[in-house]
Design an enzyme around this catalytic site. Structure first.
Site, PDB file in Angstrom:
ATOM      1  N   VAL A  11     -14.877 -71.619 108.210  1.00 57.42           N
ATOM      2  CA  VAL A  11     -16.241 -72.125 108.422  1.00 57.42           C
ATOM      3  C   VAL A  11     -16.211 -73.611 108.082  1.00 57.42           C
ATOM      4  O   VAL A  11     -15.855 -73.990 106.955  1.00 57.42           O
ATOM      5  CB  VAL A  11     -17.272 -71.385 107.545  1.00 57.42           C
ATOM      6  CG1 VAL A  11     -18.654 -72.020 107.712  1.00 57.42           C
ATOM      7  CG2 VAL A  11     -17.321 -69.905 107.896  1.00 57.42           C
ATOM      8  N   ASP A  31     -20.408 -63.906  99.534  1.00 58.38           N
ATOM      9  CA  ASP A  31     -19.546 -63.907 100.711  1.00 58.38           C
ATOM     10  C   ASP A  31     -19.680 -62.553 101.416  1.00 58.38           C
ATOM     11  O   ASP A  31     -19.691 -61.507 100.783  1.00 58.38           O
ATOM     12  CB  ASP A  31     -18.087 -64.149 100.293  1.00 58.38           C
ATOM     13  CG  ASP A  31     -17.211 -64.513 101.467  1.00 58.38           C
ATOM     14  OD1 ASP A  31     -16.750 -65.665 101.531  1.00 58.38           O
ATOM     15  OD2 ASP A  31     -16.986 -63.635 102.334  1.00 58.38           O
ATOM     16  N   ILE A  32     -19.741 -62.597 102.727  1.00 60.24           N
ATOM     17  CA  ILE A  32     -19.955 -61.376 103.506  1.00 60.24           C
ATOM     18  C   ILE A  32     -18.718 -60.464 103.486  1.00 60.24           C
ATOM     19  O   ILE A  32     -18.834 -59.258 103.686  1.00 60.24           O
ATOM     20  CB  ILE A  32     -20.373 -61.751 104.955  1.00 60.24           C
ATOM     21  CG1 ILE A  32     -21.113 -60.620 105.637  1.00 60.24           C
ATOM     22  CG2 ILE A  32     -19.195 -62.214 105.786  1.00 60.24           C
ATOM     23  CD1 ILE A  32     -21.825 -61.033 106.905  1.00 60.24           C
ATOM     24  N   HIS A  69     -15.573 -71.519  96.940  1.00 66.45           N
ATOM     25  CA  HIS A  69     -15.531 -70.087  96.643  1.00 66.45           C
ATOM     26  C   HIS A  69     -15.473 -69.915  95.122  1.00 66.45           C
ATOM     27  O   HIS A  69     -14.595 -70.493  94.467  1.00 66.45           O
ATOM     28  CB  HIS A  69     -14.256 -69.438  97.200  1.00 66.45           C
ATOM     29  CG  HIS A  69     -14.120 -69.454  98.687  1.00 66.45           C
ATOM     30  ND1 HIS A  69     -14.310 -68.333  99.463  1.00 66.45           N
ATOM     31  CD2 HIS A  69     -13.787 -70.442  99.555  1.00 66.45           C
ATOM     32  CE1 HIS A  69     -14.090 -68.626 100.736  1.00 66.45           C
ATOM     33  NE2 HIS A  69     -13.771 -69.909 100.815  1.00 66.45           N
ATOM     34  N   HIS A  89     -17.589 -75.605 101.463  1.00 68.39           N
ATOM     35  CA  HIS A  89     -18.036 -74.552 100.553  1.00 68.39           C
ATOM     36  C   HIS A  89     -17.001 -74.323  99.471  1.00 68.39           C
ATOM     37  O   HIS A  89     -15.796 -74.447  99.698  1.00 68.39           O
ATOM     38  CB  HIS A  89     -18.321 -73.244 101.305  1.00 68.39           C
ATOM     39  CG  HIS A  89     -17.200 -72.806 102.187  1.00 68.39           C
ATOM     40  ND1 HIS A  89     -16.973 -73.373 103.423  1.00 68.39           N
ATOM     41  CD2 HIS A  89     -16.237 -71.879 102.017  1.00 68.39           C
ATOM     42  CE1 HIS A  89     -15.921 -72.802 103.975  1.00 68.39           C
ATOM     43  NE2 HIS A  89     -15.446 -71.894 103.137  1.00 68.39           N
ATOM     44  N   ASN A 136     -10.989 -74.312 100.606  1.00 73.26           N
ATOM     45  CA  ASN A 136      -9.991 -74.367 101.670  1.00 73.26           C
ATOM     46  C   ASN A 136     -10.323 -75.527 102.596  1.00 73.26           C
ATOM     47  O   ASN A 136     -11.487 -75.723 102.964  1.00 73.26           O
ATOM     48  CB  ASN A 136      -9.988 -73.050 102.455  1.00 73.26           C
ATOM     49  CG  ASN A 136      -9.534 -71.882 101.607  1.00 73.26           C
ATOM     50  OD1 ASN A 136      -8.615 -72.006 100.802  1.00 73.26           O
ATOM     51  ND2 ASN A 136     -10.183 -70.737 101.758  1.00 73.26           N
TER      52      ASN A 136
HETATM   53  P1  AMP Z   1     -13.101 -70.248 104.439  1.00 77.44           P
HETATM   54  O1  AMP Z   1     -12.080 -69.313 105.014  1.00 77.44           O
HETATM   55  O2  AMP Z   1     -12.664 -70.954 103.188  1.00 77.44           O
HETATM   56  O3  AMP Z   1     -13.648 -71.189 105.495  1.00 77.44           O
HETATM   57  O4  AMP Z   1     -14.273 -69.334 103.952  1.00 77.44           O
HETATM   58  C1  AMP Z   1     -15.331 -68.921 104.780  1.00 77.44           C
HETATM   59  C2  AMP Z   1     -15.942 -67.743 104.114  1.00 77.44           C
HETATM   60  O5  AMP Z   1     -17.232 -67.570 104.646  1.00 77.44           O
HETATM   61  C3  AMP Z   1     -15.163 -66.438 104.319  1.00 77.44           C
HETATM   62  O6  AMP Z   1     -14.791 -65.911 103.052  1.00 77.44           O
HETATM   63  C4  AMP Z   1     -16.169 -65.559 105.048  1.00 77.44           C
HETATM   64  O7  AMP Z   1     -16.102 -64.198 104.644  1.00 77.44           O
HETATM   65  C5  AMP Z   1     -17.499 -66.197 104.676  1.00 77.44           C
HETATM   66  N1  AMP Z   1     -18.580 -66.014 105.620  1.00 77.44           N
HETATM   67  C6  AMP Z   1     -18.538 -66.212 106.961  1.00 77.44           C
HETATM   68  N2  AMP Z   1     -19.740 -65.942 107.519  1.00 77.44           N
HETATM   69  C7  AMP Z   1     -20.553 -65.584 106.491  1.00 77.44           C
HETATM   70  C8  AMP Z   1     -21.915 -65.184 106.407  1.00 77.44           C
HETATM   71  N3  AMP Z   1     -22.694 -65.095 107.489  1.00 77.44           N
HETATM   72  N4  AMP Z   1     -22.425 -64.863 105.196  1.00 77.44           N
HETATM   73  C9  AMP Z   1     -21.650 -64.935 104.094  1.00 77.44           C
HETATM   74  N5  AMP Z   1     -20.355 -65.318 104.103  1.00 77.44           N
HETATM   75  C10 AMP Z   1     -19.812 -65.625 105.282  1.00 77.44           C
END
Ligand code: AMP
Ligand code: ZN
Length: 114
Positions: free
Chosen positions: A96, A30-31, A102, A100, A87
């Site tokens: 996003v 995760d970024i 986590h 996914h 989520n």
């Molecule tokens: P959610 O809030 O459950 O939709 O999680 C989305 C996750 O994606 C968040 O923890 C972000 O930090 C992560 N995220 C968004 N863009 C990227 C990216 N380009 N590379 C890696 N993680 C990302």
């Protein structure tokens, strides 16, 4: 999906630190990690959220958990503990809209998500 960041990572059009990939899933850091270990396990197929999951996806979702478990072991979390979080929708904070999982761990976590 051209405008989906996770589809772009899966197709190598966008950068990410990929820790596992196979025919069905891709896993990357995760970024913005919220724990010392924070990995996202993502289906290669674009599914927006758990709301779009159907019976035909059952094996894929099981595989996501098996991969997350392997990554938990690989990162020394199996005895310490970890969470697998999906989520779904605005009130859960989904940001996003490509399904996914986590994998978070590496520190003691409060019961409530922050
Ligand atoms: P959610 O809030 O459950 O939709 O999680 C989305 C996750 O994606 C968040 O923890 C972000 O930090 C992560 N995220 C968004 N863009 C990227 C990216 N380009 N590379 C890696 N993680 C990302
Ligand atoms: Zn996507």
């Amino acid at each position: 999906m051209k405008d989906c960041i996770f589809c772009r990572i899966i197709s190598s059009e966008a950068p990410a630190t990929i820790v596992f990939a196979d025919e069905f899933v891709t896993a990357f850091f995760d970024i913005h990690p919220i724990t010392p270990v924070h990995i996202l396990v993502v289906p290669n197929e674009h599914i927006e959220s758990v709301n779009e999951v159907e019976e035909k996806h059952a094996a894929l979702l099981g595989h996501m958990i098996v991969v997350a478990r392997q990554l938990a072991f690989a990162n020394g979390l199996d005895q310490r503990g970890y969470r697998l979080v999906i989520n779904t929708g605005p009130e859960a904070g989904q940001s996003v809209f490509h399904l996914h999982l986590h994998l978070i761990g590496g520190r003691r976590m409060p019961f409530r998500f922050q």
